[in-house]
Design a protein around this motif. Sequence first.
Motif, short mmCIF file in Angstrom:
data_model
loop_
_atom_site.label_atom_id
_atom_site.label_comp_id
_atom_site.label_asym_id
_atom_site.label_seq_id
_atom_site.Cartn_x
_atom_site.Cartn_y
_atom_site.Cartn_z
N LYS A 105 0.82 -1.21 0.00
CA LYS A 105 0.00 0.00 0.00
C LYS A 105 0.86 1.27 0.00
CE LYS A 105 -4.50 -1.29 1.76
NZ LYS A 105 -5.56 -0.95 2.73
N ARG A 106 2.09 1.15 0.45
CA ARG A 106 2.95 2.34 0.52
C ARG A 106 3.52 2.72 -0.85
NH1 ARG A 106 7.50 -1.07 3.76
NH2 ARG A 106 8.68 -1.89 1.97
N GLU A 107 3.33 1.86 -1.84
CA GLU A 107 3.89 2.13 -3.16
C GLU A 107 3.08 3.19 -3.90
OE1 GLU A 107 6.22 -1.84 -4.42
OE2 GLU A 107 4.05 -2.02 -4.49
N GLU A 108 3.71 3.83 -4.85
CA GLU A 108 3.05 4.88 -5.61
C GLU A 108 1.90 4.32 -6.44
OE1 GLU A 108 3.70 8.07 -5.47
OE2 GLU A 108 5.40 7.85 -4.10
N LEU A 109 0.78 5.05 -6.46
CA LEU A 109 -0.37 4.60 -7.23
C LEU A 109 -0.07 4.53 -8.72
CD1 LEU A 109 -3.42 6.34 -5.50
CD2 LEU A 109 -2.83 3.91 -5.50
N GLU A 110 0.90 5.34 -9.17
CA GLU A 110 1.26 5.31 -10.59
C GLU A 110 1.78 3.93 -10.98
OE1 GLU A 110 2.02 7.68 -8.50
OE2 GLU A 110 1.04 9.45 -9.35
N THR A 111 2.48 3.28 -10.04
CA THR A 111 2.99 1.93 -10.31
C THR A 111 1.84 0.98 -10.57
OG1 THR A 111 4.87 2.36 -8.85
CG2 THR A 111 4.40 0.06 -9.39
N SER A 113 -1.22 1.91 -11.55
CA SER A 113 -1.89 2.35 -12.77
C SER A 113 -1.21 1.78 -14.00
CB SER A 113 -1.90 3.88 -12.83
OG SER A 113 -2.53 4.33 -14.00
N GLU A 114 0.11 1.80 -14.01
CA GLU A 114 0.86 1.28 -15.16
C GLU A 114 0.71 -0.22 -15.30
OE1 GLU A 114 4.77 2.56 -14.31
OE2 GLU A 114 4.39 4.69 -14.75
N GLY A 127 4.86 -5.61 -7.35
CA GLY A 127 5.30 -4.25 -7.15
C GLY A 127 6.74 -4.20 -6.69
#
Length: 209
Positions: A105-111, A113-114, A127
């Motif tokens: 959950k701490r990872e960027e949402l862009e990751t 999304s891609e 991730g």
Amino acid sequence: MTDQTAVIADDHALIRQGLRQILTSAGIEVVAEASDGLEAIAMIRSHQPALLTLDIAMPYSRGIEVFGEARRWSPETRIIVFSGMTSTGLLSALASAGADAIFLKREELETFSEAIPKVMSGQRILGPGVRELLESTSNIDMLTARERQILSLVAQGLNNREIGERLGVSTKTVDNHRTNLMRKVNVHSVAELLALALREGLLDASRET
């Protein structure tokens, strides 16, 4: 199962809102949202979506249980798991069980999304944070069953004498096992051992027993 539909399962409304926006932008219709595990299972059975985004820790039914029910009732649904926990044991279990993607959950949402089009096309994704954890995992798999048992009891706060009484062995035997397991997992203090137990999910398991 209808193409390009999704169910979002997370007990935090803001996270569900963010995921909905990302999925919608990717051309995926969010047909239902669930805020607990039981609701998630019901929504999966009802809608059989193309995609499920699943929080691994929700009220009423743990995410790993929801994952199993999703596979049972809608086997073609692709499942993206989000975890706030960093237990390598849990993450490995999810990967082995066939999760299509796993993110912290701490990872960027862009990751995330891609990754959506890749997941929808059949690729399996880990991730960056999950890959790092799994690649740097401890040598806990090298522990014997007795050493794992002692590690769990240490996590519960028992000392060597108490562990010996629990297992019916001498304090010296417990000390030998404890020394060996600490050497195997490359830790040098009880604090490091407790951190390992927390990372591997053993503290949570000890509370449930």
